[in-house]
Design an enzyme around this catalytic site. Structure first.
Site, PDB file in Angstrom:
ATOM      1  N   HIS A 123     -13.370   9.706   0.357  1.00 45.65           N
ATOM      2  CA  HIS A 123     -13.584   9.008   1.627  1.00 45.65           C
ATOM      3  C   HIS A 123     -14.147  10.045   2.617  1.00 45.65           C
ATOM      4  O   HIS A 123     -13.821  11.226   2.527  1.00 45.65           O
ATOM      5  CB  HIS A 123     -12.226   8.492   2.089  1.00 45.65           C
ATOM      6  CG  HIS A 123     -12.256   7.605   3.292  1.00 45.65           C
ATOM      7  ND1 HIS A 123     -12.341   8.088   4.576  1.00 45.65           N
ATOM      8  CD2 HIS A 123     -12.184   6.260   3.404  1.00 45.65           C
ATOM      9  CE1 HIS A 123     -12.316   7.077   5.432  1.00 45.65           C
ATOM     10  NE2 HIS A 123     -12.230   5.951   4.749  1.00 45.65           N
ATOM     11  N   ASP A 202      -5.179  13.390  -0.423  1.00 48.69           N
ATOM     12  CA  ASP A 202      -5.379  12.257   0.483  1.00 48.69           C
ATOM     13  C   ASP A 202      -4.669  11.054  -0.149  1.00 48.69           C
ATOM     14  O   ASP A 202      -5.155  10.473  -1.123  1.00 48.69           O
ATOM     15  CB  ASP A 202      -6.890  12.015   0.630  1.00 48.69           C
ATOM     16  CG  ASP A 202      -7.214  10.711   1.334  1.00 48.69           C
ATOM     17  OD1 ASP A 202      -6.292   9.922   1.612  1.00 48.69           O
ATOM     18  OD2 ASP A 202      -8.412  10.471   1.585  1.00 48.69           O
ATOM     19  N   GLN A 205      -4.544   5.677  -0.074  1.00 51.79           N
ATOM     20  CA  GLN A 205      -4.552   4.476  -0.931  1.00 51.79           C
ATOM     21  C   GLN A 205      -3.437   4.494  -1.973  1.00 51.79           C
ATOM     22  O   GLN A 205      -3.437   3.660  -2.875  1.00 51.79           O
ATOM     23  CB  GLN A 205      -5.910   4.340  -1.634  1.00 51.79           C
ATOM     24  CG  GLN A 205      -7.067   4.099  -0.697  1.00 51.79           C
ATOM     25  CD  GLN A 205      -6.980   2.766   0.051  1.00 51.79           C
ATOM     26  OE1 GLN A 205      -6.287   1.839  -0.368  1.00 51.79           O
ATOM     27  NE2 GLN A 205      -7.680   2.676   1.158  1.00 51.79           N
ATOM     28  N   LYS A 228      -1.795   1.294   6.277  1.00 54.11           N
ATOM     29  CA  LYS A 228      -2.096   0.803   4.926  1.00 54.11           C
ATOM     30  C   LYS A 228      -0.798   0.570   4.150  1.00 54.11           C
ATOM     31  O   LYS A 228      -0.798   0.260   2.970  1.00 54.11           O
ATOM     32  CB  LYS A 228      -2.981   1.815   4.196  1.00 54.11           C
ATOM     33  CG  LYS A 228      -4.370   1.941   4.838  1.00 54.11           C
ATOM     34  CD  LYS A 228      -5.237   2.924   4.108  1.00 54.11           C
ATOM     35  CE  LYS A 228      -6.437   3.355   4.896  1.00 54.11           C
ATOM     36  NZ  LYS A 228      -7.541   2.396   4.933  1.00 54.11           N
ATOM     37  N   CYS A 366     -16.849   3.863   3.663  1.00 54.32           N
ATOM     38  CA  CYS A 366     -16.736   5.269   4.105  1.00 54.32           C
ATOM     39  C   CYS A 366     -16.842   6.237   2.933  1.00 54.32           C
ATOM     40  O   CYS A 366     -16.174   7.275   2.911  1.00 54.32           O
ATOM     41  CB  CYS A 366     -15.437   5.525   4.871  1.00 54.32           C
ATOM     42  SG  CYS A 366     -15.337   4.613   6.401  1.00 54.32           S
TER      43      CYS A 366
HETATM   44  N1  PMP Z   1      -8.762   8.235   2.768  1.00 54.34           N
HETATM   45  C1  PMP Z   1      -8.888   7.098   2.096  1.00 54.34           C
HETATM   46  C2  PMP Z   1      -8.960   7.131   0.597  1.00 54.34           C
HETATM   47  C3  PMP Z   1      -8.949   5.892   2.790  1.00 54.34           C
HETATM   48  O1  PMP Z   1      -9.082   4.739   2.113  1.00 54.34           O
HETATM   49  C4  PMP Z   1      -8.859   5.896   4.203  1.00 54.34           C
HETATM   50  C5  PMP Z   1      -8.945   4.605   5.006  1.00 54.34           C
HETATM   51  N2  PMP Z   1      -9.919   3.716   4.576  1.00 54.34           N
HETATM   52  C6  PMP Z   1      -8.715   7.122   4.844  1.00 54.34           C
HETATM   53  C7  PMP Z   1      -8.664   8.265   4.096  1.00 54.34           C
HETATM   54  C8  PMP Z   1      -8.625   7.213   6.329  1.00 54.34           C
HETATM   55  O2  PMP Z   1      -7.516   6.559   6.812  1.00 54.34           O
HETATM   56  P1  PMP Z   1      -7.362   6.261   8.376  1.00 54.34           P
HETATM   57  O3  PMP Z   1      -8.646   5.627   8.824  1.00 54.34           O
HETATM   58  O4  PMP Z   1      -6.202   5.344   8.458  1.00 54.34           O
HETATM   59  O5  PMP Z   1      -7.123   7.574   9.048  1.00 54.34           O
END
Ligand code: PMP
Length: 408
Positions: A123, A202, A205, A228, A366
């Site tokens: 991401h 990270d 998910q 999430k 993203c």
């Molecule tokens: N890493 C991953 C794998 C994600 O899916 C996301 C959110 N889509 C993020 C990081 C970032 O999370 P946040 O926008 O809640 O900070």
């Protein structure tokens, strides 16, 4: 086994009608809906405990401080952190990774030419902060490619490891492909190569879909977002090993993160407060703890089994449809399935599904470098949560079929 009828009654928003149809919410990888246990915890906090933390000697301030620190204990326990003080509250996963990357860059521990290894499926939140670190330190990014089956190329990873490797930053679960990466193995290989490699995971998910144990994973940092995980937006956590958190400099300066301030010199507070400048999101922390209690009460193994069934049904159904390429790697796979539709723009597909009451995500999620590797600008992604049902998956599959016919 989850009793989805009882569970769904706990999520008021699931009664929404969309274009005259019952909402089928399959955008859970973007954010999850919130149960009454979480909504009630937020409200109860403001109704009975609200004050600023760690400051006042008065009754409400003590209640708020206790609630905040109890939430920290719950969050630390949720990921089996060895110590509660190692759990930093953040605004979310993005802030957690930025906090780690920025303080590492500021620490001077990275030398020019040293390497940061990421994967091709990260991401943007787990790419850009490291690029910024590289700009500041002269370090260099290295990328683990994917195999043709869209899994991490572990052989390539081993070949990337060298005496120059200083950081490995890896997603636990891909938000686009659903792949569960072998984080334990990745960490062990990094340490074998160079024991002082910093491994950040990270977990955005992962935390709502599987039992996470940071000690078992063997990493140094683990970041995730509350929203999430059925909690509100604006709250999350970064877990880090005490040794590193003590060694690294603070990130932001302000109240709470100090022991003593004079104009000549400031003495910083102990962890975790050293990294928590300013008034924290107290209600968010309390509500995230309520969300953690909620999923722990249902049992993460039960949630995982339920979601696996839904994901398998979706993957099988989608694979049978002409014109669709299903991006579901044949390895441990979490509650996400992305498809490419030949000759059809993902946006058109998403819009038609919305007309049928179905919320899916379309676009690059993203993950632009991953889209580039897949040779596309975006996918159509369905992602599941504990409240989704087999009936919903069947309706989704029927609707997808219809949408594909309409767009042919
Ligand atoms: N890493 C991953 C794998 C994600 O899916 C996301 C959110 N889509 C993020 C990081 C970032 O999370 P946040 O926008 O809640 O900070």
């Amino acid at each position: 086994m989850l009793d989805t009828a009882t569970i769904r009654a706990q999520f008021p928003i699931l009664k929404t009608q969309v274009h005259g149809k019952p909402l089928i919410y399959l955008d859970n990888a973007a954010t999850t809906q919130k149960p009454l246990a979480v909504l009630d915890a937020s409200r109860r906090y403001y109704e009975t405990q609200n004050a600023n933390v760690h400051r006042g000697s008065h009754y409400l301030s003590q209640l708020a401080t206790e609630a905040h620190e109890q939430a920290r204990e719950t969050a630390a326990g949720f990921i089996n952190a060895p110590e509660t003080a190692e759990l930093l509250f953040t605004s979310g996963c993005t802030m957690g990774i930025n906090l780690a990357a920025d303080t590492i860059a500021k620490s001077g521990m990275i030398r020019p030419g040293e390497e940061i290894i990421l994967s091709a499926a990260e991401h943007h939140s787990n790419i850009v902060p490291w690029q910024m670190l590289c700009e500041r330190t002269g370090a260099v990014l290295r990328v683990i490619p994917l195999t043709p089956g869209q899994t991490l190329d572990m052989e390539a990873y081993q070949n990337l490891l060298s005496p120059r490797t200083r950081i490995v930053a890896i997603g636990h679960v891909s938000n686009t492909l659903g792949t569960v990466n072998p984080v334990r193995e990745i960490t062990a290989l990094a340490r074998q190569n160079r024991p002082d490699t910093i491994v950040l995971v990270d977990g955005a998910q992962a935390v709502s879909h599987m039992k996470v144990d940071v000690q078992e994973l063997g990493c140094d940092f683990y970041a995730f977002s509350g929203h999430k995980l059925y909690a509100p937006t604006g709250i999350g956590a970064l877990w880090g090993k005490r040794e590193l958190l003590e060694q690294l400099p603070p990130w932001m300066g302000g109240g709470e993160m100090i022991k003593e301030v004079t104009f000549e010199k400031t003495v910083y507070n102990d962890i975790p407060f050293k990294y928590e400048a300013g008034t924290p999101n107290i209600e968010g922390a309390v509500a995230m703890a309520a969300a953690m209690d909620y999923v722990s009460g249902l049992g993460l193994h039960n949630i995982a089994a339920h979601e696996q069934k839904l994901t398998d049904m979706a993957v099988e159904g989608l694979k049978a449809m002409p014109r669709l390429t299903v991006l579901a790697p044949d390895v441990p796979h979490s509650a996400v399935v992305s498809v490419l539709a030949e000759g059809i723009h993902h946006y058109d597909l998403g819009t038609l599904l919305d007309q049928m009451g179905i919320a899916v995500r379309t676009g690059h999620h993203c993950c632009q470098p991953l889209m580039c590797a897949l040779g596309t600008t975006g996918t159509t992604r369905a992602s599941f949560a504990l409240y989704n049902t087999e009936e919903e998956v069947k309706t989704f599959l029927r609707s997808m079929n219809r949408a594909l016919e309409m767009l042919s």
